[in-house]
Structures are given as structure tokens and as C-alpha cells.
Design a protein around this motif. Structure first.
Motif, PDB file in Angstrom:
ATOM      1  N   HIS A 148      -0.318  58.187   1.926  1.00 32.27           N
ATOM      2  CA  HIS A 148       0.496  56.966   1.947  1.00 32.27           C
ATOM      3  C   HIS A 148       0.155  56.043   3.120  1.00 32.27           C
ATOM      4  O   HIS A 148       0.501  54.856   3.092  1.00 32.27           O
ATOM      5  CB  HIS A 148       1.982  57.318   1.999  1.00 32.27           C
ATOM      6  N   THR A 149      -0.485  56.568   4.147  1.00 31.78           N
ATOM      7  CA  THR A 149      -0.743  55.755   5.345  1.00 31.78           C
ATOM      8  C   THR A 149      -2.234  55.557   5.636  1.00 31.78           C
ATOM      9  O   THR A 149      -2.575  54.662   6.414  1.00 31.78           O
ATOM     10  CB  THR A 149      -0.102  56.403   6.584  1.00 31.78           C
ATOM     11  N   ALA A 150      -3.096  56.355   5.035  1.00 28.41           N
ATOM     12  CA  ALA A 150      -4.520  56.339   5.400  1.00 28.41           C
ATOM     13  C   ALA A 150      -5.155  54.958   5.213  1.00 28.41           C
ATOM     14  O   ALA A 150      -5.826  54.437   6.108  1.00 28.41           O
ATOM     15  CB  ALA A 150      -5.282  57.382   4.581  1.00 28.41           C
ATOM     16  N   LEU A 151      -4.930  54.354   4.047  1.00 30.13           N
ATOM     17  CA  LEU A 151      -5.552  53.049   3.767  1.00 30.13           C
ATOM     18  C   LEU A 151      -5.059  51.992   4.743  1.00 30.13           C
ATOM     19  O   LEU A 151      -5.850  51.182   5.250  1.00 30.13           O
ATOM     20  CB  LEU A 151      -5.242  52.624   2.327  1.00 30.13           C
ATOM     21  N   TYR A 152      -3.758  52.005   5.045  1.00 31.86           N
ATOM     22  CA  TYR A 152      -3.199  50.987   5.940  1.00 31.86           C
ATOM     23  C   TYR A 152      -3.642  51.204   7.381  1.00 31.86           C
ATOM     24  O   TYR A 152      -3.787  50.235   8.144  1.00 31.86           O
ATOM     25  CB  TYR A 152      -1.679  50.993   5.820  1.00 31.86           C
ATOM     26  N   ILE A 226     -14.474  52.425   6.349  1.00 31.90           N
ATOM     27  CA  ILE A 226     -13.868  53.412   5.450  1.00 31.90           C
ATOM     28  C   ILE A 226     -14.623  54.737   5.551  1.00 31.90           C
ATOM     29  O   ILE A 226     -14.018  55.812   5.674  1.00 31.90           O
ATOM     30  CB  ILE A 226     -13.897  52.893   3.994  1.00 31.90           C
ATOM     31  N   TRP A 227     -15.936  54.667   5.488  1.00 35.47           N
ATOM     32  CA  TRP A 227     -16.740  55.886   5.481  1.00 35.47           C
ATOM     33  C   TRP A 227     -16.667  56.616   6.815  1.00 35.47           C
ATOM     34  O   TRP A 227     -16.621  57.842   6.863  1.00 35.47           O
ATOM     35  CB  TRP A 227     -18.192  55.559   5.130  1.00 35.47           C
ATOM     36  N   ALA A 228     -16.631  55.867   7.920  1.00 33.53           N
ATOM     37  CA  ALA A 228     -16.581  56.479   9.250  1.00 33.53           C
ATOM     38  C   ALA A 228     -15.236  57.133   9.522  1.00 33.53           C
ATOM     39  O   ALA A 228     -15.156  58.155  10.206  1.00 33.53           O
ATOM     40  CB  ALA A 228     -16.874  55.429  10.317  1.00 33.53           C
ATOM     41  N   GLY A 232     -13.423  58.014   2.245  1.00 33.84           N
ATOM     42  CA  GLY A 232     -12.786  57.753   0.958  1.00 33.84           C
ATOM     43  C   GLY A 232     -11.555  58.596   0.701  1.00 33.84           C
ATOM     44  O   GLY A 232     -10.824  58.352  -0.253  1.00 33.84           O
ATOM     45  N   GLY A 233     -11.306  59.574   1.546  1.00 34.79           N
ATOM     46  CA  GLY A 233     -10.166  60.463   1.361  1.00 34.79           C
ATOM     47  C   GLY A 233      -8.937  59.991   2.123  1.00 34.79           C
ATOM     48  O   GLY A 233      -8.946  58.898   2.693  1.00 34.79           O
ATOM     49  N   THR A 244     -17.525  54.366  -3.677  1.00 32.58           N
ATOM     50  CA  THR A 244     -17.796  54.973  -4.988  1.00 32.58           C
ATOM     51  C   THR A 244     -19.258  54.835  -5.350  1.00 32.58           C
ATOM     52  O   THR A 244     -19.908  55.793  -5.798  1.00 32.58           O
ATOM     53  CB  THR A 244     -16.921  54.310  -6.080  1.00 32.58           C
ATOM     54  N   VAL A 245     -19.812  53.644  -5.142  1.00 31.04           N
ATOM     55  CA  VAL A 245     -21.230  53.398  -5.420  1.00 31.04           C
ATOM     56  C   VAL A 245     -22.107  54.275  -4.530  1.00 31.04           C
ATOM     57  O   VAL A 245     -23.094  54.860  -4.990  1.00 31.04           O
ATOM     58  CB  VAL A 245     -21.560  51.907  -5.209  1.00 31.04           C
TER      59      VAL A 245
END
Length: 285
Positions: A148-152, A226-228, A232-233, A244-245
Motif C-alpha cells: 500500500h505504501t511502496a509506490l508512493y 523503481i528498479w533500484a 517492481g515489488g 515489465t519490458v
């Protein structure tokens, strides 16, 4: 007349050559290889099978949703923070040159380095952020491990890193505004807020449009941070189209990943060009 026209057209040749070699030709080649199953030695034509497979990927829709959330939020936050920072840094404060350097400094740091640093700062048990929260009586949390918080958390990190460039663009726009507008407003009795709303905001619109377009497109094609920070998780919580690509390419599905790149290019074009046209129509002549 024709000789003059031919002569002037020659000046377009270098630009057209660069555009063809580094943009147009790679785009055509990518489109071709997106219709094939290929490796570094051979290729087999497969039509639109790569696109069908790509759209059947269970993570695709969550990655598109995350990409849009990421692009919109980073764009909006950078826009508002940078605008008010620029207003502050174009005021009559004595240390504004030093503060401008401080604001711009995060942009000089490698994106991967920023990601690794904030991973450490957001560590659930050893991170400085949680220690500060606990010091004031709050409860720390697993910023990057919670779906719930990772993306933000990554979005806020991106804003911290990228707001400096947006601020510099706004500063350049505000400094180009003729000071007589403010003098006239002051004579008419306008206060600082009224001058900001009636003069600074509309006349800073070209800079504002640049910030919106650059931040939005940057958000749509984000990958490094994002990757660092999360890879993606956790799960698909921070999966974006670029990650994804990349995962498909790393797994050896080169044709599939190329199709994903083509889809991402089309998505960015569909969103960015109408947005740019709309923003340009709102500029003050």
C-alpha cells in the motif's frame, strides 16, 4: 529564388540526418522486430503474436495503472512544489543563490545512488526515517515492503530528486516577466497574493507547460528509480511498463520486449501530444 530556397534547405540536412539516424530509423527497426521472434543471430516473423502475448500478461494492467499513478502524481507534486520554491527563490532573500544550488543538488546525483540511499533511509528497522518518526512518538513502517505504501514512497523519492530541475525552469520563466507589470499592480493597490495570481501564474505558463510535459513523460517512462528501490515489488505493487519490458528482455524474450517498447511509445505519444496541444492553447499571447 529557387536557388536561394535550395541553398537554405541544405541547412536542414544535418538536423534531418541526426533525426533519421537516431530516431526515425531505430523506430522503424523496432517496429519490424516487434513482429518477430528474434535473438542476436536470427529472427522469425510471427505477426502480431508478440502483442497478443504482451496484452495477455497478468502484470500488464497493474503496470499500466501504476505507470499512470506514478506519472500523474510526480507531475502534480513537482509542479506545485517547484512553483512555490521558485516564487521563494526569486524573492529578495539574500541567500537565494545558495538556496538555488541546494535545491538543484539532488538532480546531480545518480538515480541509482538516490534509490540505494533512500532504500537505506526507509529500512523498516534500521532506517533513519522510521527512527525520526519513533522519536516523535509515531510508529515506523515498512515503506518499501508494504504493497500500500511502496509506490508512493518511490514517488516521493522521485519528487525529491526531480523538483530541482522544475524549479530552475520556473525561475527562468519568472525572471523573464517584465517588472513593470508588478509595479503597475502595486500602484493599483494589489497585494502579493493578487500579483501572484494575476501576473506570475499566467505569465509563467510557458515554464509551467514545460514542467508538466517533461515531468509527465518522465513519469510514464520511469525505470531506474523503481528498479533500484523495489525491482517492481512487492508483488506487482510498483511494477511499471518499463520494468515489465525489462523483465521480458532479461528473460530472453527479445521480440516480446520490443513489442512492449512499441506499445509504451504509442501510449506516451497518445497521452503527450494532446496534452501538449491543450497546454499550448492556454498560453498567454
Amino acid at each position: 529564388m529557387n536557388r536561394k530556397k535550395i541553398y537554405s534547405n541544405w541547412f536542414m540536412v544535418p538536423a534531418m540526418a541526426v533525426f533519421t539516424i537516431f530516431f526515425l530509423l531505430p523506430m522503424v527497426i523496432s517496429l519490424f522486430f516487434s513482429l518477430t521472434v528474434w535473438d542476436f543471430h536470427s529472427f522469425t516473423f510471427c505477426g502480431f503474436d508478440n502483442f497478443k502475448t504482451f496484452f495477455s500478461d497478468s502484470s500488464l494492467y497493474s503496470s499500466i495503472k501504476n505507470t499512470m499513478i506514478y506519472a500523474v502524481l510526480t507531475c502534480v507534486l513537482k509542479l506545485f512544489l517547484a512553483f512555490f520554491l521558485a516564487v521563494f527563490l526569486t524573492s529578495k532573500i539574500k541567500t537565494k543563490n545558495f538556496l538555488r544550488s541546494v535545491v538543484f543538488f539532488p538532480n546531480l546525483i545518480s538515480t541509482v545512488a538516490v534509490g540505494i540511499t533512500f532504500c537505506a533511509l526507509m529500512h523498516p528497522s534500521k532506517g533513519l526515517i522510521n527512527h525520526v518518526i519513533e522519536l516523535f512518538g509515531g510508529n515506523g513502517m515498512d515503506w518499501l515492503g508494504n504493497t500500500h505504501t511502496a509506490l508512493y514512497a518511490v514517488i516521493l523519492t522521485d519528487v525529491w530528486k526531480g523538483v530541482g530541475v522544475a524549479t530552475v525552469i520556473f525561475i527562468a520563466g519568472m525572471q523573464s516577466i517584465d517588472k513593470t507589470f508588478y509595479e503597475a499592480a502595486s500602484i493599483d493597490g494589489a497585494n502579493a497574493w493578487q500579483s501572484l495570481k494575476a501576473i506570475t501564474v499566467p505569465l509563467s505558463r510557458p515554464a509551467m507547460n514545460s514542467v508538466i510535459i517533461l515531468s509527465f513523460i518522465g513519469g510514464l517512462r520511469t525505470f531506474e528509480l523503481i528498479w533500484a528501490m523495489t525491482g517492481g515489488g512487492p508483488g506487482y505493487a510498483t511494477e511499471v511498463m518499463a520494468s515489465t519490458v525489462y523483465k521480458q528482455y532479461a528473460a530472453g524474450y527479445y521480440g516480446l520486449s520490443t513489442a512492449g517498447n512499441v506499445i509504451m511509445f504509442i501510449l506516451i505519444a497518445i497521452l503527450a501530444f494532446p496534452l501538449q496541444k491543450f497546454l499550448l492553447s492556454k498560453e498567454v499571447d
